[in-house]
Enzyme design. Structure first.
Site, PDB file in Angstrom:
ATOM      1  N   THR A  22       0.818  -1.219   0.000  1.00 44.39           N
ATOM      2  CA  THR A  22       0.000   0.000   0.000  1.00 44.39           C
ATOM      3  C   THR A  22       0.857   1.277   0.000  1.00 44.39           C
ATOM      4  O   THR A  22       1.883   1.358   0.668  1.00 44.39           O
ATOM      5  CB  THR A  22      -0.961   0.037   1.207  1.00 44.39           C
ATOM      6  N   LYS A  73     -13.399  -4.299   0.487  1.00 44.66           N
ATOM      7  CA  LYS A  73     -14.225  -3.138   0.117  1.00 44.66           C
ATOM      8  C   LYS A  73     -15.730  -3.431   0.109  1.00 44.66           C
ATOM      9  O   LYS A  73     -16.527  -2.536   0.362  1.00 44.66           O
ATOM     10  CB  LYS A  73     -13.806  -2.599  -1.257  1.00 44.66           C
ATOM     11  N   ASP A 109     -13.294   6.666  -4.392  1.00 42.18           N
ATOM     12  CA  ASP A 109     -12.667   6.330  -5.686  1.00 42.18           C
ATOM     13  C   ASP A 109     -13.349   7.057  -6.847  1.00 42.18           C
ATOM     14  O   ASP A 109     -12.700   7.387  -7.845  1.00 42.18           O
ATOM     15  CB  ASP A 109     -12.749   4.816  -5.944  1.00 42.18           C
ATOM     16  N   TYR A 134     -14.409  -5.429 -15.608  1.00 44.72           N
ATOM     17  CA  TYR A 134     -15.684  -5.250 -14.898  1.00 44.72           C
ATOM     18  C   TYR A 134     -15.550  -5.615 -13.423  1.00 44.72           C
ATOM     19  O   TYR A 134     -16.459  -6.181 -12.814  1.00 44.72           O
ATOM     20  CB  TYR A 134     -16.784  -6.089 -15.558  1.00 44.72           C
ATOM     21  N   GLY A 135     -14.394  -5.291 -12.823  1.00 42.32           N
ATOM     22  CA  GLY A 135     -14.160  -5.582 -11.408  1.00 42.32           C
ATOM     23  C   GLY A 135     -14.574  -4.419 -10.518  1.00 42.32           C
ATOM     24  O   GLY A 135     -15.419  -3.590 -10.886  1.00 42.32           O
ATOM     25  N   GLY A 136     -13.972  -4.340  -9.334  1.00 50.32           N
ATOM     26  CA  GLY A 136     -14.340  -3.316  -8.352  1.00 50.32           C
ATOM     27  C   GLY A 136     -14.079  -1.903  -8.850  1.00 50.32           C
ATOM     28  O   GLY A 136     -14.941  -1.011  -8.710  1.00 50.32           O
TER      29      GLY A 136
HETATM   30  P1  NAP Z   1     -10.559  -6.560  -9.795  1.00 48.22           P
HETATM   31  O1  NAP Z   1     -11.826  -6.346  -9.039  1.00 48.22           O
HETATM   32  O2  NAP Z   1      -9.775  -7.808  -9.588  1.00 48.22           O
HETATM   33  O3  NAP Z   1     -10.927  -6.434 -11.357  1.00 48.22           O
HETATM   34  C1  NAP Z   1     -10.006  -6.686 -12.387  1.00 48.22           C
HETATM   35  C2  NAP Z   1     -10.734  -6.837 -13.708  1.00 48.22           C
HETATM   36  O4  NAP Z   1      -9.761  -7.062 -14.729  1.00 48.22           O
HETATM   37  C3  NAP Z   1     -11.702  -8.011 -13.765  1.00 48.22           C
HETATM   38  O5  NAP Z   1     -12.828  -7.591 -14.470  1.00 48.22           O
HETATM   39  C4  NAP Z   1     -10.930  -9.058 -14.569  1.00 48.22           C
HETATM   40  O6  NAP Z   1     -11.766  -9.903 -15.306  1.00 48.22           O
HETATM   41  C5  NAP Z   1     -10.176  -8.172 -15.530  1.00 48.22           C
HETATM   42  N1  NAP Z   1      -9.002  -8.842 -16.087  1.00 48.22           N
HETATM   43  C6  NAP Z   1      -7.966  -9.373 -15.402  1.00 48.22           C
HETATM   44  N2  NAP Z   1      -7.084  -9.909 -16.269  1.00 48.22           N
HETATM   45  C7  NAP Z   1      -7.604  -9.721 -17.527  1.00 48.22           C
HETATM   46  C8  NAP Z   1      -7.169 -10.067 -18.829  1.00 48.22           C
HETATM   47  N3  NAP Z   1      -6.011 -10.713 -19.035  1.00 48.22           N
HETATM   48  N4  NAP Z   1      -7.947  -9.721 -19.878  1.00 48.22           N
HETATM   49  C9  NAP Z   1      -9.116  -9.081 -19.681  1.00 48.22           C
HETATM   50  N5  NAP Z   1      -9.587  -8.726 -18.463  1.00 48.22           N
HETATM   51  C10 NAP Z   1      -8.838  -9.050 -17.397  1.00 48.22           C
HETATM   52  O7  NAP Z   1      -9.532  -5.375  -9.528  1.00 48.22           O
HETATM   53  P2  NAP Z   1      -9.884  -3.834  -9.245  1.00 48.22           P
HETATM   54  O8  NAP Z   1      -9.941  -3.586  -7.787  1.00 48.22           O
HETATM   55  O9  NAP Z   1     -11.027  -3.449 -10.090  1.00 48.22           O
HETATM   56  O10 NAP Z   1      -8.536  -3.119  -9.749  1.00 48.22           O
HETATM   57  C11 NAP Z   1      -8.225  -3.145 -11.120  1.00 48.22           C
HETATM   58  C12 NAP Z   1      -6.994  -2.280 -11.407  1.00 48.22           C
HETATM   59  O11 NAP Z   1      -7.272  -0.930 -11.082  1.00 48.22           O
HETATM   60  C13 NAP Z   1      -5.755  -2.680 -10.627  1.00 48.22           C
HETATM   61  O12 NAP Z   1      -4.643  -2.545 -11.483  1.00 48.22           O
HETATM   62  C14 NAP Z   1      -5.689  -1.652  -9.514  1.00 48.22           C
HETATM   63  O13 NAP Z   1      -4.373  -1.413  -9.074  1.00 48.22           O
HETATM   64  C15 NAP Z   1      -6.249  -0.426 -10.224  1.00 48.22           C
HETATM   65  N6  NAP Z   1      -6.851   0.536  -9.287  1.00 48.22           N
HETATM   66  C16 NAP Z   1      -6.303   1.776  -9.206  1.00 48.22           C
HETATM   67  C17 NAP Z   1      -6.850   2.709  -8.349  1.00 48.22           C
HETATM   68  C18 NAP Z   1      -6.236   4.079  -8.268  1.00 48.22           C
HETATM   69  O14 NAP Z   1      -6.539   4.821  -7.316  1.00 48.22           O
HETATM   70  N7  NAP Z   1      -5.412   4.475  -9.199  1.00 48.22           N
HETATM   71  C19 NAP Z   1      -7.976   2.401  -7.577  1.00 48.22           C
HETATM   72  C20 NAP Z   1      -8.533   1.111  -7.704  1.00 48.22           C
HETATM   73  C21 NAP Z   1      -7.950   0.193  -8.560  1.00 48.22           C
HETATM   74  P3  NAP Z   1     -11.990 -11.453 -14.912  1.00 48.22           P
HETATM   75  O15 NAP Z   1     -12.955 -11.425 -13.743  1.00 48.22           O
HETATM   76  O16 NAP Z   1     -12.560 -12.044 -16.133  1.00 48.22           O
HETATM   77  O17 NAP Z   1     -10.655 -11.992 -14.500  1.00 48.22           O
END
Ligand code: NAP
Length: 287
Positions: A22, A73, A109, A134-136
């Protein structure tokens, strides 16, 4: 960081699992020190099976507030007395504070994501957005697009069932959402004016990967913006490719800083210095 922790020092922190990567303690403690406040912000690793005990413990220890990161979360919501409508819409809480009734929570966020877009001073009503994943984080982006009043929000995902469930979860709100199969997304790039990568493609240990290939980026209009939520490496491969084609790019650092700043303001009741937080993050990340 606050130079001396004394008997009156108020506690803040972030719960997650794992927590060792973090960046939040770096940016929050820098802002606290710059304001000369008697607070300290701690990393708190909480195993999912210990969440209930941890939340009760934070209350008993008089912790003033805390951030929530993966994987808590959604699950933290069961332990809160009050949840803002925005956090309910997103389905996730990342910021919690004390009230007389118990813990209250919101999601910063969404505002964090919007901050760099708003600073561009563009009109968003004509914008066609393509969200990759389509994740968090994608949920916060959809809520943000609804606030902007975007014309169309396409969501591309690789699992049709998960994608359909994601779209369905927004059905009560009148958001113009369109599901896109991952393999079909190229044909929609020509009308896309904002692409948002919410997948981990491009982040360690996948730094050499990109959700869109150079020939796909070529399909985007020249005025398109490519926004990657990843903040390390800087730029990600996606943003480096987009920059090489002259496209406007935004990385995830500003979102990270702004979501943190809004949370800190909730706890300390005054706005922290964004520049101090950004400088601390850049130094820590070695940029
Ligand atoms: P998450 O809930 O795990 O969601 C990730 C998404 O990516 C899922 O929909 C997953 O689909 C998809 N994915 C993973 N590998 C893939 C691939 N090879 N091809 C296509 N889709 C793929 O994670 P999250 O919390 O949303 O975070 C996602 C990213 O955003 C991370 O890199 C995180 O560090 C970043 N983030 C940044 C901030 C910021 O403040 N800058 C805040 C939040 C998050 P499947 O379910 O099909 O695997």
């Amino acid at each position: 960081m606050k130079s001396t922790i004394i008997g009156t020092t108020q506690l803040l922190g972030v719960i997650g699992y794992p927590i060792r990567h973090t960046l939040s303690p770096v940016i929050h403690n820098a802002a606290i020190a710059a304001l000369g406040l008697d607070y300290v912000y701690l990393p708190l690793g909480v195993n999912p099976e210990d969440l209930a005990a941890a939340i009760a413990g934070l209350w008993a220890l008089n912790v003033q507030g805390f951030n929530v990161t993966i994987p808590h979360k959604q699950t933290v919501m069961a332990y809160l007395e009050e949840i803002t409508p925005l956090a309910r819409q997103v389905g996730a809480v990342n910021t919690v504070w004390r009230t007389d009734q118990g813990w209250a929570g919101t999601n910063t966020d969404v505002e964090g994501f919007l901050a760099p877009l708003k600073s561009l001073g563009r009109s968003w009503s004509e914008i066609q957005v393509m969200i990759l994943g389509y994740g968090g984080a994608a949920r916060a982006v959809v809520a943000a697009c609804a606030q902007l009043g975007c014309q169309e929000v396409m969501v591309a995902g690789r699992n049709p069932e998960t994608l359909a469930a994601f779209i369905q979860s927004w059905s009560a709100l009148q958001i113009p959402l369109t599901p896109l199969a991952w393999d079909d997304l190229t044909q929609y790039l020509g009308k896309t004016t904002l692409v948002v990568n919410t997948t981990p493609l491009g982040m360690a240990p996948h730094e050499d990967q990109t959700p869109l290939a150079p020939e796909q980026l070529e399909q985007l209009p020249k005025t398109a913006i490519v926004y990657d939520l990843i903040y390390k490496p800087r730029p990600t491969r996606l943003l480096a490719l987009a920059q090489a084609q002259g496209l406007q790019t935004i990385d995830g650092l500003e979102m990270l800083i702004h979501q943190g700043a809004i949370a800190l303001e909730q706890w300390i009741q005054q706005p922290p210095d964004i520049n101090v937080m950004t400088k601390a993050a850049l130094e820590f990340l070695g940029f």
